[in-house]
Scaffold this motif. Structure first.
Motif, short mmCIF file in Angstrom:
data_model
loop_
_atom_site.label_atom_id
_atom_site.label_comp_id
_atom_site.label_asym_id
_atom_site.label_seq_id
_atom_site.Cartn_x
_atom_site.Cartn_y
_atom_site.Cartn_z
N LEU A 155 0.72 -1.31 0.14
CA LEU A 155 -0.11 0.00 -0.08
C LEU A 155 0.92 1.24 -0.11
O LEU A 155 1.89 1.23 0.74
N SER A 156 0.23 2.44 -0.65
CA SER A 156 1.17 3.77 -0.49
C SER A 156 0.48 4.43 0.34
O SER A 156 -0.91 4.18 0.86
N PRO A 157 1.03 5.57 1.08
CA PRO A 157 0.34 6.34 2.00
C PRO A 157 -1.05 6.92 1.27
O PRO A 157 -2.10 6.93 2.09
N SER A 158 -1.19 7.24 0.12
CA SER A 158 -2.39 7.70 -0.42
C SER A 158 -3.63 6.40 -0.54
O SER A 158 -4.65 7.05 -0.54
N ASP A 159 -3.10 5.18 -0.61
CA ASP A 159 -4.36 4.38 -0.53
C ASP A 159 -4.93 4.32 1.00
O ASP A 159 -6.23 3.81 1.06
N LEU A 160 -4.63 4.95 1.96
CA LEU A 160 -4.88 5.01 3.18
C LEU A 160 -6.03 6.04 3.45
O LEU A 160 -6.78 6.18 4.25
N ASN A 161 -5.90 7.01 2.51
CA ASN A 161 -6.70 8.12 2.51
C ASN A 161 -7.98 7.78 1.93
O ASN A 161 -8.30 8.19 0.62
N LEU A 162 -9.18 7.30 2.69
CA LEU A 162 -10.38 6.94 2.02
C LEU A 162 -11.11 8.13 1.67
O LEU A 162 -11.34 9.07 2.35
N ASP A 163 -11.75 7.92 0.48
CA ASP A 163 -12.84 8.81 -0.24
C ASP A 163 -14.06 8.77 0.61
O ASP A 163 -14.72 7.64 0.53
N LEU A 164 -14.59 9.72 1.15
CA LEU A 164 -15.77 9.78 1.78
C LEU A 164 -16.83 10.31 1.12
O LEU A 164 -17.82 10.80 1.64
N GLY A 165 -16.55 10.38 -0.16
CA GLY A 165 -17.86 11.15 -1.09
C GLY A 165 -17.82 12.56 -1.14
O GLY A 165 -16.83 13.06 -0.90
N PRO A 166 -19.13 13.05 -0.66
CA PRO A 166 -19.15 14.63 -0.80
C PRO A 166 -18.51 14.94 0.64
O PRO A 166 -18.19 16.33 0.70
N LEU A 167 -18.01 14.35 1.63
CA LEU A 167 -17.28 14.71 2.90
C LEU A 167 -15.81 15.12 2.32
O LEU A 167 -15.19 15.73 3.40
N GLY A 168 -15.30 14.68 1.44
CA GLY A 168 -13.86 14.69 1.02
C GLY A 168 -13.37 13.57 1.31
O GLY A 168 -13.94 12.22 1.60
N THR A 169 -11.98 13.59 1.79
CA THR A 169 -11.05 12.46 2.21
C THR A 169 -11.00 12.26 3.55
O THR A 169 -11.28 13.34 4.40
N LEU A 170 -10.64 11.25 4.21
CA LEU A 170 -10.70 10.82 5.61
C LEU A 170 -9.37 11.77 6.32
O LEU A 170 -9.53 12.51 7.27
N LEU A 171 -8.24 11.51 5.66
CA LEU A 171 -7.28 12.10 6.15
C LEU A 171 -7.02 13.41 5.42
O LEU A 171 -6.99 13.88 4.18
N PRO A 172 -6.45 14.49 6.13
CA PRO A 172 -6.06 15.68 5.52
C PRO A 172 -4.82 15.72 4.66
O PRO A 172 -3.98 14.96 4.77
N THR A 173 -4.96 16.16 3.38
CA THR A 173 -3.95 16.01 2.54
C THR A 173 -2.73 17.19 2.76
O THR A 173 -1.74 16.95 2.29
#
Length: 128
Positions: free
Chosen positions: A107-125
Motif C-alpha cells: 500500500l502507498s500512503p495515498s491508499d490509506l486516505n479513504l474517499d468519503l464522497g461529499p465529505l472529502g477524504t478521511l485524512l487531511p492532505t
C-alpha cells in the motif's frame, strides 16, 4: 456466472430473501432465494488486502490525531523539553513503522486516505 459464483454485474452479494425467513424466495419471485440467500462471495486475498488497508487507515488516522495534539500542547507550552524530545522520537518511530507496514502490504500512503464522497477524504492532505 462469474468466477465468484454470482451472476455477472451482481457484485459479491447474491441477494434474495432475508436470512432465516422461510418461503421469502417464493413471495419475492426469486426461486433461488431462501434461508441462505445473503451470501458474500469474495476472494480471500481481496479480503486480506482490504482489511489490512482499513486497519492501517485507522492507525494512520490515530497517529495523525496524536501528532496534532502533541503540536498543540507544544505550542501552548504544556510540555517540557524532555517530553517534547520523547514525543518527537516516538512519533518518528511510529511513522517509520507505518511506512514499513504499508510496504509490507503493498500500500502507498495515498491508499490509506479513504474517499468519503461529499465529505472529502478521511485524512487531511496538508500536513501541519
Amino acid at each position: 456466472m462469474t468466477a465468484t459464483g454470482g451472476e455477472a454485474g451482481a457484485g459479491p452479494w447474491r441477494m434474495g430473501a432475508v436470512p432465516g425467513t422461510a418461503g421469502a424466495g417464493e413471495r419475492s419471485g426469486n426461486p433461488r432465494a431462501g434461508p441462505d440467500a445473503w451470501r458474500l462471495n469474495t476472494d480471500p486475498e481481496a479480503v486480506r488486502r482490504d482489511l489490512s488497508r482499513l486497519v492501517l487507515t485507522l492507525v494512520e488516522l490515530i497517529r495523525q490525531l496524536v501528532e496534532r495534539q502533541c503540536v498543540r500542547r507544544m505550542d501552548q507550552g504544556d510540555l517540557s523539553d524532555e517530553q517534547i524530545e520523547t514525543l518527537g522520537l516516538t512519533l518518528m518511530r511510529l511513522e517509520e513503522a507505518m511506512t514499513e507496514l504499508c510496504e509490507r502490504f503493498g500500500l502507498s500512503p495515498s491508499d490509506l486516505n479513504l474517499d468519503l464522497g461529499p465529505l472529502g477524504t478521511l485524512l487531511p492532505t496538508d500536513t501541519p
